[in-house]
Structure formats: structure tokens, C-alpha cells
Design an enzyme around this catalytic site. Sequence first.
Site, PDB file in Angstrom:
ATOM      1  NE  ARG A 138       6.737  -3.299   5.871  1.00 30.47           N
ATOM      2  CZ  ARG A 138       5.703  -3.086   6.224  1.00 30.47           C
ATOM      3  NH1 ARG A 138       4.768  -2.732   5.210  1.00 30.47           N
ATOM      4  NH2 ARG A 138       4.830  -3.482   7.228  1.00 30.47           N
ATOM      5  NE  ARG A 156       6.098  -0.775  10.220  1.00 27.57           N
ATOM      6  CZ  ARG A 156       4.969  -0.924   9.632  1.00 27.57           C
ATOM      7  NH1 ARG A 156       4.817  -0.380   8.442  1.00 27.57           N
ATOM      8  NH2 ARG A 156       3.916  -1.327  10.119  1.00 27.57           N
ATOM      9  NE  ARG A 207      -4.717  -1.299  10.544  1.00 26.13           N
ATOM     10  CZ  ARG A 207      -3.763  -0.748   9.808  1.00 26.13           C
ATOM     11  NH1 ARG A 207      -3.693   0.364   9.131  1.00 26.13           N
ATOM     12  NH2 ARG A 207      -2.550  -1.552   9.675  1.00 26.13           N
ATOM     13  CE  LYS A 247      -2.620  -0.905   3.675  1.00 23.93           C
ATOM     14  NZ  LYS A 247      -1.930  -2.156   4.290  1.00 23.93           N
ATOM     15  NE  ARG A 249       1.870  -5.226  11.478  1.00 24.32           N
ATOM     16  CZ  ARG A 249       2.847  -4.901  10.542  1.00 24.32           C
ATOM     17  NH1 ARG A 249       3.804  -5.770  10.735  1.00 24.32           N
ATOM     18  NH2 ARG A 249       2.746  -4.275   9.523  1.00 24.32           N
TER      19      ARG A 249
HETATM   20  P1  ADP Z   1       0.701  -2.308   8.224  1.00 21.68           P
HETATM   21  O1  ADP Z   1       1.682  -2.609   7.795  1.00 21.68           O
HETATM   22  O2  ADP Z   1       0.216  -3.081   9.267  1.00 21.68           O
HETATM   23  O3  ADP Z   1      -0.494  -2.034   6.983  1.00 21.68           O
HETATM   24  P2  ADP Z   1       0.484   0.431   9.231  1.00 21.68           P
HETATM   25  O4  ADP Z   1       1.708   1.297   9.185  1.00 21.68           O
HETATM   26  O5  ADP Z   1      -0.533   0.894   8.561  1.00 21.68           O
HETATM   27  O6  ADP Z   1       0.951  -0.964   8.991  1.00 21.68           O
HETATM   28  O7  ADP Z   1       0.114   0.567  11.047  1.00 21.68           O
HETATM   29  C1  ADP Z   1       0.900   0.185  11.898  1.00 21.68           C
HETATM   30  C2  ADP Z   1       0.032  -0.040  13.115  1.00 21.68           C
HETATM   31  O8  ADP Z   1      -0.440   1.427  13.475  1.00 21.68           O
HETATM   32  C3  ADP Z   1      -1.115  -0.867  13.095  1.00 21.68           C
HETATM   33  O9  ADP Z   1      -0.921  -2.211  13.366  1.00 21.68           O
HETATM   34  C4  ADP Z   1      -1.906  -0.174  14.454  1.00 21.68           C
HETATM   35  O10 ADP Z   1      -1.473  -0.638  15.438  1.00 21.68           O
HETATM   36  C5  ADP Z   1      -1.928   1.285  14.003  1.00 21.68           C
HETATM   37  N1  ADP Z   1      -2.841   1.657  13.057  1.00 21.68           N
HETATM   38  C6  ADP Z   1      -2.523   2.232  11.792  1.00 21.68           C
HETATM   39  N2  ADP Z   1      -3.728   2.810  11.312  1.00 21.68           N
HETATM   40  C7  ADP Z   1      -4.641   2.272  12.117  1.00 21.68           C
HETATM   41  C8  ADP Z   1      -6.158   2.450  12.028  1.00 21.68           C
HETATM   42  N3  ADP Z   1      -6.793   2.978  11.000  1.00 21.68           N
HETATM   43  N4  ADP Z   1      -6.978   2.026  13.311  1.00 21.68           N
HETATM   44  C9  ADP Z   1      -6.313   1.499  14.180  1.00 21.68           C
HETATM   45  N5  ADP Z   1      -4.836   1.208  14.397  1.00 21.68           N
HETATM   46  C10 ADP Z   1      -4.110   1.697  13.323  1.00 21.68           C
END
Ligand code: ADP
Length: 233
Positions: A130, A161, A91, A16, A172
Site C-alpha cells: 500500500r 506509511r 475501535r 475500508k 496493528r
Molecule cells: P488502519 O490502516 O490501521 O485501519 P487508520 O488509518 O485507521 O489505520 O489508523 C491509523 C492509526 O491511528 C491507528 O493505528 C491508531 O493508532 C490511530 N487510530 C485511528 N483511529 C483510531 C481510533 N478510533 N481509536 C484509537 N486509535 C485510532
Amino acid sequence: MAPVNIILLGPPGVGKSTQATLLGKRYPLITLSTGNILRAEVAAETPLGLQAKAAMESGRLVGDDLIIALVRSRLEQLPRDHGFLLDGFPRTAAQAAALDEMLRELHRPLTVVVQPILEHDEVVRRMSSRRECRSCNAPHTVRPEQPLTRCPSCGGELFQRLDDTPEVILKRLAVYEEQTSPLAAYYQKASLLAPVDGHGAPQEVAMRMISTIELQRLQRRTEPAKQVRTINA
Ligand code: ADP
Ligand code: ZN
């Protein structure tokens, strides 16, 4: 033509944020990556960051109210001549419902929900290899035969990360399946969902996404998206 307003819907690791960067070069839009915003808040030890930290490190979701307020304040400040691209939001069903309401108020209808598709194993593989740039946030893939230490775009330091460890990756993905994947059916009902093959080079995937976006855009001009008010997950 009206600015494009896009959601990227897909599991972690599907590409994404890579696609967000490429689409940002093609369209006048502001990318809101809730993960990036939260990571910056955590690093700066703001009150929001302190609240979000534990959930993020264990792969759980941050609370809906907190994240909805964060997205609302950003969308309210969006310049009128720009669209938006949401990466990592919504989400949950509650987030999707809140977003619908916000967008109605702000008169910014969604153009399309782009859903990159990859099989589970490939997603896990991509996440495990990654690395992210500390300076420009760009994601990069490391290959065992030629490990990268510096960002090819800006020379910044690359790091893995904390939530990209095998255990947290699986957590996740499980959270995604349970809480986020039902949103595909929700946007399908609103005739907004556009699945796109996520295999191949980033530019190749971006081309597929752009064709899909252009098609939806033409359709939006003739028939506006249906209103869906309830989520039947
Ligand atoms: P991913 O690679 O899992 O898509 P992101 O960078 O989008 O990771 O998000 C990392 C973390 O930030 C998630 O695992 C969650 O804890 C938090 N997070 C991000 N966006 C949201 C959201 N819309 N609602 C709740 N938690 C979120
Ligand atoms: Zn960089």
C-alpha cells in the site's frame, strides 16, 4: 429518504478507505476517517497530533477520550441533509458505547455496519503493497513489476506509511483482533451487522456494499434497529 449512516468495520488493510471513497460518490455523506484526521494532526504538529503520534507509530490505539471527543465534534457539525461514514471508528467497546449515546442525542440512527471480509494473508499482502497520496490521501496498491511513484488520480507524490512496515502491520492486526473484532458481535446483536465479501476489484466490492446498504435501508424503514446497551465481548 433519510440519509444513510454507515460504519465500516474491519481490520487495517481490508480496503475500508478505498470503499469509503467509492461510497462517498454514491451517497450524500461525509466520511470521517479517524486515521486520516489523526495523520493530518500529526503532520501539522497540533497538540492532538503530538499526543497521538507515539501510539500511531507503534501500531497501538490512541486514547478513547481523545478520539471520542474528536468524532463528537465532527458529527455535531454534520449538515442535516448528509449522512456519515465512519472509517476507523469505533475501535473499542468504550468507543462503540460512546457513539451509541452520541447518535441518540443527535437523532442520527445507524443504517448499517458494513464488514468487509478478507483472510489474514491477503490483508497483510495488501498492507505491505500500500502507498498513499500526499495530496489527496487516496490509497494505491503498488505491484512489483510496475512500481507507481505518482498518484493516478491527482499526480501527487506517493509514500509508504510509517506504520505499514511488517512489524507494525502485525501489531496493528493483533490490536484489531483483541480490541475491535468483538464489536462485530455487538452490532450483530443490534441487527446492524452486514458482512460483505472483500475480494475482487474495488468497484465490485462497492457494488456488494451498495446492495447491502439498500437492503438494510428498506428494513430500517419497517423495523428500527434494536437498542443494545451492554457489550458482551
Ligand atoms: P488502519 O490502516 O490501521 O485501519 P487508520 O488509518 O485507521 O489505520 O489508523 C491509523 C492509526 O491511528 C491507528 O493505528 C491508531 O493508532 C490511530 N487510530 C485511528 N483511529 C483510531 C481510533 N478510533 N481509536 C484509537 N486509535 C485510532
Ligand atoms: Zn492523489
